[in-house]
Design a protein around this motif. Sequence first.
Motif, PDB file in Angstrom:
ATOM      1  N   ALA A   1       1.007  -1.290  -0.211  1.00 29.08           N
ATOM      2  CA  ALA A   1      -0.030  -0.129   0.111  1.00 29.08           C
ATOM      3  C   ALA A   1       0.855   1.435  -0.065  1.00 29.08           C
ATOM      4  CB  ALA A   1      -0.934  -0.100   1.300  1.00 29.08           C
ATOM      5  N   ALA A   2       1.960   1.267   0.789  1.00 29.84           N
ATOM      6  CA  ALA A   2       2.675   2.439   0.721  1.00 29.84           C
ATOM      7  C   ALA A   2       3.507   2.577  -0.613  1.00 29.84           C
ATOM      8  CB  ALA A   2       3.882   2.215   1.902  1.00 29.84           C
ATOM      9  N   SER A   3       3.669   1.465  -1.267  1.00 31.89           N
ATOM     10  CA  SER A   3       4.465   1.783  -2.565  1.00 31.89           C
ATOM     11  C   SER A   3       3.662   2.125  -3.718  1.00 31.89           C
ATOM     12  CB  SER A   3       4.932   0.438  -3.164  1.00 31.89           C
ATOM     13  OG  SER A   3       3.856  -0.689  -3.312  1.00 31.89           O
ATOM     14  N   LEU A   4       2.405   2.006  -3.465  1.00 23.75           N
ATOM     15  CA  LEU A   4       1.352   2.549  -4.328  1.00 23.75           C
ATOM     16  C   LEU A   4       1.393   4.008  -4.142  1.00 23.75           C
ATOM     17  CD1 LEU A   4      -1.663   0.127  -4.138  1.00 23.75           C
ATOM     18  CD2 LEU A   4       0.107   0.251  -6.016  1.00 23.75           C
ATOM     19  N   PHE A   5       1.438   4.406  -2.735  1.00 24.13           N
ATOM     20  CA  PHE A   5       1.293   5.927  -2.363  1.00 24.13           C
ATOM     21  C   PHE A   5       2.480   6.748  -3.224  1.00 24.13           C
ATOM     22  CE2 PHE A   5       3.489   9.122   0.054  1.00 24.13           C
ATOM     23  CZ  PHE A   5       2.537   9.967   0.266  1.00 24.13           C
ATOM     24  N   PHE A   6       3.730   5.892  -3.075  1.00 28.04           N
ATOM     25  CA  PHE A   6       4.929   6.655  -3.498  1.00 28.04           C
ATOM     26  C   PHE A   6       4.779   6.459  -5.130  1.00 28.04           C
ATOM     27  CE2 PHE A   6       6.605   6.235   0.485  1.00 28.04           C
ATOM     28  CZ  PHE A   6       7.445   7.117   0.764  1.00 28.04           C
TER      29      PHE A   6
ATOM     30  N   LYS B   1      21.334  -0.009  -7.877  1.00 28.87           N
ATOM     31  CA  LYS B   1      21.860  -0.931  -6.993  1.00 28.87           C
ATOM     32  C   LYS B   1      21.926  -0.854  -5.535  1.00 28.87           C
ATOM     33  CE  LYS B   1      24.449  -3.053 -11.038  1.00 28.87           C
ATOM     34  NZ  LYS B   1      25.840  -3.235 -11.423  1.00 28.87           N
ATOM     35  N   LEU B   2      22.343   0.282  -5.277  1.00 29.24           N
ATOM     36  CA  LEU B   2      22.676   0.722  -4.024  1.00 29.24           C
ATOM     37  C   LEU B   2      21.232   1.038  -3.186  1.00 29.24           C
ATOM     38  CD1 LEU B   2      25.413   3.313  -3.792  1.00 29.24           C
ATOM     39  CD2 LEU B   2      25.495   1.374  -3.100  1.00 29.24           C
ATOM     40  N   LEU B   3      20.111   1.445  -3.896  1.00 30.79           N
ATOM     41  CA  LEU B   3      18.814   1.631  -3.295  1.00 30.79           C
ATOM     42  C   LEU B   3      18.281   0.015  -3.131  1.00 30.79           C
ATOM     43  CD1 LEU B   3      17.350   4.426  -5.295  1.00 30.79           C
ATOM     44  CD2 LEU B   3      17.803   4.389  -2.787  1.00 30.79           C
TER      45      LEU B   3
ATOM     46  N   GLY C   1      10.919   6.263  -0.992  1.00 31.55           N
ATOM     47  CA  GLY C   1      10.095   5.688  -2.143  1.00 31.55           C
ATOM     48  C   GLY C   1      10.563   4.168  -2.655  1.00 31.55           C
ATOM     49  N   MET C   2      11.640   4.337  -3.003  1.00 35.09           N
ATOM     50  CA  MET C   2      12.630   3.333  -3.634  1.00 35.09           C
ATOM     51  C   MET C   2      12.680   2.065  -2.471  1.00 35.09           C
ATOM     52  SD  MET C   2      12.706   3.825  -6.703  1.00 35.09           S
ATOM     53  CE  MET C   2      13.424   2.558  -7.137  1.00 35.09           C
TER      54      MET C   2
ATOM     55  N   THR D   1       5.026   3.349   8.023  1.00 38.30           N
ATOM     56  CA  THR D   1       5.816   2.932   6.988  1.00 38.30           C
ATOM     57  C   THR D   1       6.128   4.179   6.223  1.00 38.30           C
ATOM     58  OG1 THR D   1       4.809   0.873   6.992  1.00 38.30           O
ATOM     59  CG2 THR D   1       5.768   1.331   5.014  1.00 38.30           C
ATOM     60  N   ILE D   2       5.125   4.812   5.892  1.00 38.64           N
ATOM     61  CA  ILE D   2       5.184   6.080   4.970  1.00 38.64           C
ATOM     62  C   ILE D   2       5.882   7.087   5.626  1.00 38.64           C
ATOM     63  CG2 ILE D   2       4.321   7.708   3.281  1.00 38.64           C
ATOM     64  CD1 ILE D   2       2.281   5.818   2.621  1.00 38.64           C
ATOM     65  N   GLY D   3       5.304   7.693   6.675  1.00 34.21           N
ATOM     66  CA  GLY D   3       5.802   8.764   7.505  1.00 34.21           C
ATOM     67  C   GLY D   3       6.963   8.758   8.341  1.00 34.21           C
ATOM     68  N   ALA D   4       7.080   7.624   8.991  1.00 32.62           N
ATOM     69  CA  ALA D   4       8.303   7.320   9.764  1.00 32.62           C
ATOM     70  C   ALA D   4       9.494   7.176   9.008  1.00 32.62           C
ATOM     71  CB  ALA D   4       8.185   6.096  10.687  1.00 32.62           C
ATOM     72  N   PHE D   5       9.527   6.500   7.921  1.00 35.70           N
ATOM     73  CA  PHE D   5      10.757   6.284   7.007  1.00 35.70           C
ATOM     74  C   PHE D   5      11.084   7.790   6.199  1.00 35.70           C
ATOM     75  CE2 PHE D   5      10.110   1.750   7.257  1.00 35.70           C
ATOM     76  CZ  PHE D   5      11.318   1.386   7.538  1.00 35.70           C
ATOM     77  N   LEU D   6       9.956   8.420   5.971  1.00 36.95           N
ATOM     78  CA  LEU D   6      10.375   9.598   5.272  1.00 36.95           C
ATOM     79  C   LEU D   6      10.903  10.599   6.137  1.00 36.95           C
ATOM     80  CD1 LEU D   6       7.107  10.726   3.499  1.00 36.95           C
ATOM     81  CD2 LEU D   6       9.403  10.335   2.414  1.00 36.95           C
ATOM     82  N   CYS D   7      10.554  10.621   7.694  1.00 33.71           N
ATOM     83  CA  CYS D   7      11.131  11.402   8.648  1.00 33.71           C
ATOM     84  C   CYS D   7      12.562  11.191   8.956  1.00 33.71           C
ATOM     85  CB  CYS D   7      10.368  11.469   9.827  1.00 33.71           C
ATOM     86  SG  CYS D   7       8.812  12.282   9.722  1.00 33.71           S
ATOM     87  N   TYR D   8      12.639   9.732   9.120  1.00 32.09           N
ATOM     88  CA  TYR D   8      13.873   9.356   9.584  1.00 32.09           C
ATOM     89  C   TYR D   8      14.995   9.152   8.572  1.00 32.09           C
ATOM     90  CZ  TYR D   8      17.232   6.521  12.623  1.00 32.09           C
ATOM     91  OH  TYR D   8      18.170   6.207  13.594  1.00 32.09           O
ATOM     92  N   ASN D   9      14.747   9.013   7.311  1.00 38.25           N
ATOM     93  CA  ASN D   9      15.680   9.311   6.182  1.00 38.25           C
ATOM     94  C   ASN D   9      16.043  10.667   5.929  1.00 38.25           C
ATOM     95  OD1 ASN D   9      15.742   6.361   5.735  1.00 38.25           O
ATOM     96  ND2 ASN D   9      14.106   6.450   3.909  1.00 38.25           N
TER      97      ASN D   9
END
Length: 307
Positions: free
Chosen positions: A47-52, A70-72, A188-189, A230-238
């Motif tokens: 679901a989060a991948s569809l958002f991105f 490759k790194l991603l 996103g990736m 998933t979306i919010g936390a990873f965006l903020c932390y990254n």
Amino acid sequence: MTKPESPLLTYIALMLAVLFWGLSFVATKVALQSFTPFCLIFFRFFAASLFFIVLFRRTGFQPLSKHDLKLLLLLAVMQPGLYFTFETFGLQYTSATKTSLIIATIPAVVLSLSALLLKERIRLLNLMGIMLSLFGVSLLVFGSGEQEELGGMLIGDLLIFGAVLSASAYMIMTRRLGANIPSRQITGMQIIFGAMLFFPAFVYDLPKFNPQAVTSEAVIAVIGLTLFATIGAFLCYNYALTKIPAAKASVCINAIPLVTAFGAWVLLGESLTMVQLCGAGIVLFAVFLANHTRTPGRKSKNGTIVA
């Protein structure tokens, strides 16, 4: 001369990531009453991948070289791929208490890797904060007053330590990738590749999943896990990882047990002992120490900084 960027937004992002991930354990406990582990993980990341995908179609996508892709992909293999796999299977062999304490060593591992690979300098005060945070986490874990089985097979402990190494490698890699790739695109990736990686495990787990047994509370929990954890936390932390040293960002995750404990107290009716409250206070103080930086000094006549 450009004005230095204020760190306020970075630390707000870190606090939000800790809040979302801390409450995710409470939501996961609710969701697992209706979903199998890998079905739950895949639904979150799919679901989060569809958002991105929709987001990138609307906002554009910075072209990436084969090397960056490759790194991603490797980043997604580390987190969420290996991290969630090691943690899920490790918990089948060892106790939750030992798991919490092993996971709490992530900042120490990131500290070592940052010094070795990123050449980040760590002050003694920051190191003291990391060590103190481990003590506070142990009070949170052991201070419940419950007699919990602390044993477990060696393989379980090794699997959980595999999760520690995976998460640590993810933090170091994100710090490096953030120099050339926007944090939003990294996230996103990471999510899209994560959904692809978990698809085989989802197919394996699917026969055990009973859609008719899914409750409305579990659906709400999955939606919350997708949007926030998933979306919010990873965006903020990254985003934070691209702005401050990885060792400083990583130690903030030791506040996650604190958020989880309070969330479980408010939402699930679980109680906190006085020892756990003391541990919570120690964790908060330790996070402050680990992220404390030297106050900029005044400039001398020759332009050097005076501490």
